[in-house]
Scaffold this motif. Structure first.
Motif: not given
Length: 124
Positions: A64-92
Motif C-alpha cells: 500500500h502507499p504511504h500517503r494518498v492525496i485526493m485533488t480537486n481535478e485530474p493530475v497529469t504529472c507530478a514530481c518532488f520539490h527539488p529542495t523541500n522534501k515535504e512538498l510535491v508539485i503537480g500539473a492539473l
C-alpha cells in the motif's frame, strides 16, 4: 473486507512516476481521474470523475502507499520539490500548477488561470 484509501487507485490510470531526490526508495505517482474498465474484446470504457490523486509509495512497503492525496481535478504529472522534501508539485488538467504538503496532504499553493499565465494541460 476493509477498504483503504488506496483501494480507489486500482482502476485509475497512472499519469507519471517520480523518484524522490531525498530517498531513493520513495516514489510519487499521479493518477488521472477517469477510472477505466476493460471489457472483452479489449474495449476500454471510462467513468467520468473529476478528482485526481497523488500517492507516495515506499518500495520497502509493497502492499500500500504511504500517503494518498485526493485533488480537486485530474493530475497529469507530478514530481518532488527539488529542495523541500515535504512538498510535491503537480500539473492539473486545467493547466494550473499545484503544490501539496506531504505532511498533511493540503494544497499549499495553486497558480491562477489568467490570460497572462499558462492555460493548457501539462502532460508527459
Amino acid at each position: 473486507s476493509k477498504q483503504y484509501a488506496f483501494d480507489m487507485l486500482k482502476m485509475h490510470p497512472v499519469t507519471s512516476i517520480s523518484v524522490s531526490p531525498f530517498q531513493k526508495s520513495v516514489l510519487l505517482a499521479s493518477y488521472h481521474s477517469l477510472p477505466t474498465q476493460v471489457l472483452p474484446p479489449f474495449l476500454v470504457i471510462s467513468v467520468a470523475d473529476e478528482e485526481g490523486y497523488l500517492a507516495l509509495w515506499d518500495t520497502l512497503i509493497e502492499d500500500h502507499p504511504h500517503r494518498v492525496i485526493m485533488t480537486n481535478e485530474p493530475v497529469t504529472c507530478a514530481c518532488f520539490h527539488p529542495t523541500n522534501k515535504e512538498l510535491v508539485i503537480g500539473a492539473l488538467r486545467s493547466g494550473r500548477l499545484g503544490v501539496w504538503s506531504l505532511v498533511d496532504g493540503a494544497m499549499v499553493s495553486v497558480s491562477n488561470l489568467t490570460e497572462q499565465c499558462h492555460m493548457n494541460a501539462v502532460v508527459g
